[in-house]
Design an enzyme around this catalytic site. Sequence first.
Site, PDB file in Angstrom:
ATOM      1  N   HIS A 188     -55.223  -5.426   0.226  1.00  0.00           N
ATOM      2  CA  HIS A 188     -55.187  -6.824   0.658  1.00  0.00           C
ATOM      3  C   HIS A 188     -55.942  -7.716  -0.313  1.00  0.00           C
ATOM      4  O   HIS A 188     -55.587  -8.867  -0.519  1.00  0.00           O
ATOM      5  CB  HIS A 188     -55.752  -6.956   2.075  1.00  0.00           C
ATOM      6  N   ARG A 331     -39.169 -13.383  11.409  1.00  0.00           N
ATOM      7  CA  ARG A 331     -38.581 -12.065  11.661  1.00  0.00           C
ATOM      8  C   ARG A 331     -39.391 -11.386  12.756  1.00  0.00           C
ATOM      9  O   ARG A 331     -40.619 -11.362  12.683  1.00  0.00           O
ATOM     10  CB  ARG A 331     -38.632 -11.218  10.388  1.00  0.00           C
ATOM     11  N   GLU A 430     -30.090  -4.890   6.018  1.00  0.00           N
ATOM     12  CA  GLU A 430     -30.919  -4.034   5.172  1.00  0.00           C
ATOM     13  C   GLU A 430     -30.606  -2.562   5.361  1.00  0.00           C
ATOM     14  O   GLU A 430     -31.323  -1.704   4.860  1.00  0.00           O
ATOM     15  CB  GLU A 430     -32.412  -4.326   5.392  1.00  0.00           C
ATOM     16  N   ASN A 453     -35.000  -4.638  -0.263  1.00  0.00           N
ATOM     17  CA  ASN A 453     -36.005  -3.579  -0.413  1.00  0.00           C
ATOM     18  C   ASN A 453     -35.567  -2.330   0.356  1.00  0.00           C
ATOM     19  O   ASN A 453     -35.629  -1.213  -0.157  1.00  0.00           O
ATOM     20  CB  ASN A 453     -37.369  -4.039   0.103  1.00  0.00           C
ATOM     21  N   ASP A 454     -35.117  -2.556   1.578  1.00  0.00           N
ATOM     22  CA  ASP A 454     -34.638  -1.416   2.358  1.00  0.00           C
ATOM     23  C   ASP A 454     -33.198  -1.072   2.029  1.00  0.00           C
ATOM     24  O   ASP A 454     -32.838   0.096   1.986  1.00  0.00           O
ATOM     25  CB  ASP A 454     -34.791  -1.704   3.855  1.00  0.00           C
ATOM     26  N   ARG A 464     -38.577   3.732  -1.294  1.00  0.00           N
ATOM     27  CA  ARG A 464     -39.037   2.547  -2.025  1.00  0.00           C
ATOM     28  C   ARG A 464     -40.493   2.648  -2.481  1.00  0.00           C
ATOM     29  O   ARG A 464     -40.932   1.902  -3.353  1.00  0.00           O
ATOM     30  CB  ARG A 464     -38.836   1.287  -1.169  1.00  0.00           C
ATOM     31  N   CYS A 501     -33.781 -11.999   1.308  1.00  0.00           N
ATOM     32  CA  CYS A 501     -35.240 -12.121   1.336  1.00  0.00           C
ATOM     33  C   CYS A 501     -35.930 -10.872   0.807  1.00  0.00           C
ATOM     34  O   CYS A 501     -37.136 -10.727   0.918  1.00  0.00           O
ATOM     35  CB  CYS A 501     -35.718 -12.469   2.740  1.00  0.00           C
TER      36      CYS A 501
HETATM   37  C1  PEP Z   1     -36.434  -5.868   2.790  1.00  0.00           C
HETATM   38  O1  PEP Z   1     -36.291  -4.740   3.257  1.00  0.00           O
HETATM   39  O2  PEP Z   1     -35.869  -6.267   1.758  1.00  0.00           O
HETATM   40  C2  PEP Z   1     -37.321  -6.831   3.455  1.00  0.00           C
HETATM   41  C3  PEP Z   1     -37.377  -8.091   3.073  1.00  0.00           C
HETATM   42  O3  PEP Z   1     -38.120  -6.356   4.442  1.00  0.00           O
HETATM   43  P1  PEP Z   1     -39.478  -5.539   4.186  1.00  0.00           P
HETATM   44  O4  PEP Z   1     -39.752  -5.545   2.700  1.00  0.00           O
HETATM   45  O5  PEP Z   1     -40.514  -6.229   4.972  1.00  0.00           O
HETATM   46  O6  PEP Z   1     -39.113  -4.189   4.702  1.00  0.00           O
HETATM   47 MG    MG Z   2     -37.032  -4.315   5.243  1.00  0.00          MG
END
Ligand code: PEP
Ligand code: MG
Length: 572
Positions: A188, A331, A430, A453-454, A464, A501
């Site tokens: 953090h 979210r 995702e 990301n997911d 990841r 996002c």
């Molecule tokens: C994603 O999975 O791209 C996302 C924005 O959610 P997080 O990174 O919080 O899993």
């Molecule tokens: Mg995600």
Amino acid sequence: MEEILYGTGVVLGIGIATVKVLSSDVTDDLKQYEAGTQVLEASRLANAIQTASADLIQLKEAAWVVGQQKQADIMDAHYTMVNDPELAANIATKIEQGSAAPQAVLAAAEEFAALFDSMADSYLRERAADVRDVGRRLTRLLVGSGQIQYGFEPVVLSAQEIEPSLAAGMPEDQVRGIVLGRGSTTSHTIIIAKSRSIPVVTGLGDAISRITSGMLAIVDGHTGQVILNPTPEHLAEYQEKAAAEAARKYQDSQVATLVAVTKSNTKVQLAANIGSPADMTAAIKQGAEGVGLFRSEFPFLGRDASPNEEEQFAAYKAVAEQCGQHLCVIRTMDIGGDKPLHYLNINKEENPFLGLRAIRISLTRPELFITQLKAILRAAAYGNVAIMLPMIISAAEIAAARRFVNQAQVELTKEGKAFRAAVPLGIMIETPAAAVIARELATECDFFSIGTNDLVQYTLAVDRGNPAVSSLYSHFHPAVLRLIDGVVKAGHEHKIWVGMCGEMAGDLLAAPLLTAMGLDKLSMNAPAIPRVKEVIRRFDDEQMRQVLVKALTLKDANDIRSLLIDFVQQAE
Ligand code: PEP
Ligand code: MG
């Protein structure tokens, strides 16, 4: 004489200033301490234990979040030590015998540490350092040296580690750089430094002791070098680099007021990803058009129980108000996976990313979900709020969530609390399942936001957070690009807006592709906004369409990336 130390640069940038060492030695602070009665000392101790416990849980979960299991284990061990009944009893006895709380803590920790020192097992011997660390943590809280005293001059902070509670008060115009002996690269403290653009070099280990207060230091977050007492030539070279960076930041601030439009006048909305209301300052500074992703699970981390409706309402309302007329997409909590919550008592899972996570938890914990939905609906009365559901794989999940939204409205009406009923409900795309059935899902919701990301990890079967397979993890993989392209088309066919996002949205190389695919909104970490905006403004729609067509014919992620590097650079 000049000396160069080598660590790991974790926040890019160059900082030059005299060093302020944040010492782990608390003797000076002890001198200022005014002891009270035995009862007062005992209650101060209880408070310090409580604060230290909360800090350690936060540190542990922050490490967990980013897969730093070892760091999380250390924090966990420190938490156990802080709450050790034997240690507490020993401190209490010392207070009863007339010691002030800080001295009692240090003496008891030292006795405890000496026991470990004498053990034959090398692992247990090493625990002595942990006990001493814990003793100092409690002492610092007791003597109130919990905050750093800044003078008027700029500083480079140097310490073995800086707790997030200390880092939170760092003035960004004064702290020019941070040098750490240890600390996870994504703690953090680092996240705070990143959001304030303060360069950080970490991992110096014991070499940190070579840095003393008053030295002139250059922190190079690009190369991981820390240059102590630089030669005049070295200093001049870095001053020039720092000036170029400052000019760049100035340019970014100018770009903040511009709109993200292509040369053909196609508009892309650029919004910010945030984890707490505190992130709004940077978002506004960088010209974010609202919030495209409020990761609402962050306020749930680092605590012993979930925030209540009022606490959540206050956080969501603060962000909604700061977004003004722009949309604020909240979210619902994405707990589980890499963000476990110990107080939910979820059984340990073999495969948490494929287990009880996000919407799956919300739908099975109505009390948690409805509390959150009520807080969001109430905040919606103060701004332009939307609800977004994470990890969706079916239309049934959206329908189930909608039923909970209705129930939340019924409860709020009964309770006579003000709220807005017409709140858009969107979903994250995702999972590959959601991407493939996007056409069906588009009829069930008001918008899509692609979480790359997911989506990348599930599509490519590449964790990841696992460095061993990180070379395989790419959002330019053709399978990922084709899924994204299909999702945008599906959304638009059904007249809903489609955003992104995940981290890909903030990758300036991806900006031409995403714009050409027709994404309506890109949401990213605030500092990325000006760069992405600049790239979008550089091209006309036809140029970007051509590069998209070409990219979709290539078979390899690296070739696509190279194509985009050439494309973006050609117009620089
Ligand atoms: C994603 O999975 O791209 C996302 C924005 O959610 P997080 O990174 O919080 O899993
Ligand atoms: Mg995600």
